[in-house]
Every structure is written in structure tokens, then in C-alpha cells.
Design an enzyme around this catalytic site. Structure first.
Site, PDB file in Angstrom:
ATOM      1  N   LEU A   1      36.966  34.409 161.015  1.00 32.62           N
ATOM      2  CA  LEU A   1      35.735  34.815 160.286  1.00 32.62           C
ATOM      3  C   LEU A   1      35.611  34.120 158.840  1.00 32.62           C
ATOM      4  CD1 LEU A   1      35.454  38.515 161.347  1.00 32.62           C
ATOM      5  CD2 LEU A   1      34.200  36.496 162.315  1.00 32.62           C
ATOM      6  N   ASP A   2      34.630  33.906 158.343  1.00 37.39           N
ATOM      7  CA  ASP A   2      34.742  33.387 156.982  1.00 37.39           C
ATOM      8  C   ASP A   2      35.197  34.636 155.947  1.00 37.39           C
ATOM      9  OD1 ASP A   2      33.498  31.128 157.822  1.00 37.39           O
ATOM     10  OD2 ASP A   2      31.483  31.744 157.370  1.00 37.39           O
ATOM     11  N   LYS A   3      35.666  34.231 154.930  1.00 37.28           N
ATOM     12  CA  LYS A   3      36.339  34.977 153.961  1.00 37.28           C
ATOM     13  C   LYS A   3      35.215  36.251 153.646  1.00 37.28           C
ATOM     14  CE  LYS A   3      37.739  35.404 148.984  1.00 37.28           C
ATOM     15  NZ  LYS A   3      37.920  34.612 147.534  1.00 37.28           N
TER      16      LYS A   3
END
Length: 321
Positions: free
Chosen positions: A137-139
Site C-alpha cells: 500500500l502507498d505510504k
């Protein structure tokens, strides 16, 4: 740095006539056949005391196997970073990832990541490639992730992912009033000039995103999305492509601005929302070891819930006026 450890075993008589790589994959199920084949070709396998570099060598049964397996030592540091664990057994972990947490160390971010947290929480995960990380998942995207604690679980989870048998659903808040759901089927590749971004590109990898409306507001829409593929930034790129970028998205959207005829509290929440409004809310698959169908749900984080509350109030205010 590479270190080696030796594991031994004896070929079962019932395996007579099988290839060496096939036999070893069954004898040592913690390692994939492709990895074992690479070790054979590298001269790391002895059969009855003799090195063999032929993966297709036929077994007679009863041979004594010595295998020097190579393990890549990492410089990753175990760090005591809290994990919100939703489920755990001997094979997998399900976590609810918070905002502002990178999944894997990278340029400029050597530590403070989910991987560092996993090494502290469960040190044996170092022996699993990529520390058991199956997907990312993106940051600043929150929500559910599955992690493998063992090599067999990782191999089977990756196979499920490749076969598109892991269901991942997200909730998002998009800019603009959408009136119906649909599908975005557009290939994605690295942006030709802005290397931090991805873009729809007909030469890219296939990507499919399904979306439906949960609720629409005066100038925003609450969406449920399902991924068929898992490209980098896929939902963010696809929604921006159809001119409905996600609220707060720093790469694919625009900075939120005060809305005309809206309350001060609404505009304050909207303008302070400084991440993409995206949350991985549902995860469903058959357990990689037991084959039991499992499903997890993570409610929206506080910032997205607050934004939706303000959107509802703004809608009511608009209808009254």
C-alpha cells in the site's frame, strides 16, 4: 552479503524416477522449485557426497542429499514500531496499516518502515523473501495487508495473487459528483518525465479497476473500488484519468480549496486533508495452507470518517438553501 546453511535429507523410495529438482522441492517444501534449481546449477547440491549441477538428473530412491542454501543477509534493522494486527496464525499476518508508514525501505527511507516493524515483531520472517510482503500500500494509504510468515505461505499467496484470487476492496473519496459506477480498463506505466508518478500508457501493463458509488455529495463522491490487477498507484491513476482524482492526492490531484457556500468547519476539514483519501477496507481469500475461505474488514480511519461527516453536513446545508 550472502550466507549459507546446510540442510540434509534422504530421497524416498517412492520418488524413484523423479527429477532431482522436483524431488528436492517435495523433500524441502519451504523452498520453491525455481530456487532449488538455481542452487543445483550453482553447485550447492550434493547427491551421495558428489556435487551435481543437473536439475533433471533422475533419482533412484534412497540417495542422501546435502544442500547448501544461500540466504541473502540484509542490513535492515529490526525496530519496535507498533503494528495493528487484525489476525495472526502460524502462516499469515493480517494488519491494518496506518497512514504515514512506508511498506519497504527505499531511497531516503532506510528505516521506520513496515518491514522494520515485522523484523522486530517476528524475527524468523527474515528468512522469507521480501520479509513476507505479498503486496504493498502507498505510504499514505491505510488499510488491510496480508503478510506471509513462512516460505510455503508466501509461495501460495503469490500464486493466489497472480491468479487474481485475492479480493481487495477499497473505499475512497473522489473529487466531483459521480452519478454511476463503472470500470476503468487502462494500461499503466511509469510517467515518461515525472519518475515519481505513474500514468495511463497504451504501452504499459494491463490494469482494471471496478468502482461503484456508496454515496454522492454536492461536489464529491464516496466510492467502493475493487482491483482486478495491482499496479503501482492504480486506483489513484485510474480515478485521475476519468477526471475524478482522490481528495488530498498530492501526485494526481490538486490542492483542496475552500468550497463556495460551505461552512467554515467543512472547508477547514477539506483543506487540511493532506493525503489521498484511500483505505483498503476488505480482504478475502482462501487460506494458503488450510484452504479455508477467510475475510477481514477494516472500518474507515478517523480522518476519512470525519471528512464524510462534514460532506454529509454540507449536503444537508446545500439542500436547505
Amino acid at each position: 552479503m550472502i550466507r549459507y546453511k546446510q540442510i540434509n535429507g534422504t530421497v524416498n523410495v517412492s520418488q524413484r524416477g523423479q527429477r532431482l529438482d522436483q524431488t528436492l522441492a517435495k523433500t524441502f517444501p519451504n523452498y520453491s522449485r525455481s530456487r532449488i534449481k538455481a542452487w543445483i546449477l550453482a553447485g550447492l547440491v550434493r547427491v551421495n557426497g558428489h556435487i551435481t549441477t543437473v536439475p533433471k538428473k533422475k533419482m533412484l530412491g534412497g540417495e542422501f542429499i546435502e544442500m547448501q542454501i544461500s540466504i541473502k543477509e540484509s542490513c535492515w534493522e529490526a525496530q519496535d514500531i507498533p503494528l495493528n494486527i487484525i489476525y495472526e496464525d502460524d502462516d499469515i499476518l493480517i494488519i491494518n496499516k496506518p497512514c504515514n508508514l512506508l511498506v519497504h525501505p527505499g531511497a531516503g527511507h532506510a528505516d521506520g518502515t513496515l518491514l522494520n516493524a515485522l523484523l522486530h515483531y517476528f524475527p524468523p520472517i527474515l528468512d522469507v523473501p521480501r520479509a513476507g510482503i505479498i503486496h504493498r500500500l502507498d505510504k499514505d494509504t491505510t488499510g488491510l495487508m496480508v503478510l506471509a510468515k513462512t516460505v510455503p505461505a508466501q509461495i501460495r499467496l503469490l500464486a493466489l495473487m497472480q491468479a487474481r484470487k485475492i479480493i481487495r476492496e477499497y473505499e475512497a473519496i473522489a473529487i466531483g459528483k459521480m452519478t454511476y459506477g463503472g470500470t476503468v480498463e487502462q494500461p499503466i506505466a511509469r510517467h515518461p518525465t515525472k519518475r515519481m508518478r505513474m500514468a495511463v500508457n497504451q504501452m504499459g501493463k494491463p490494469a482494471v479497476t471496478y468502482y461503484r458509488i456508496i454515496e454522492h455529495f454536492r461536489a464529491h463522491t464516496h466510492l467502493r473500488l475493487r482491483l482486478e490487477t495491482g499496479r503501482t498507484h492504480q486506483i489513484r491513476v485510474h480515478m485521475a484519468h476519468i477526471n475524478h482524482a482522490l481528495v488530498g492526492d498530492p501526485l494526481y490531484g490538486t490542492r483542496s480549496r475552500p468550497t463556495k457556500n460551505a461552512s467554515e468547519s467543512f472547508n477547514e476539514v477539506l483543506c487540511r486533508f493532506n493525503r489521498q483519501a484511500l483505505h483498503a477496507t476488505l480482504l478475502q481469500f482462501y487460506h494458503p495452507i488450510t484452504s479455508i475461505k477467510m475475510e477481514w474488514y477494516a472500518p474507515l480511519p478517523q480522518d476519512m470518517s470525519l471528512l464524510i461527516t462534514q460532506l454529509k453536513k454540507d449536503n444537508e446545508l446545500c439542500q436547505k438553501n
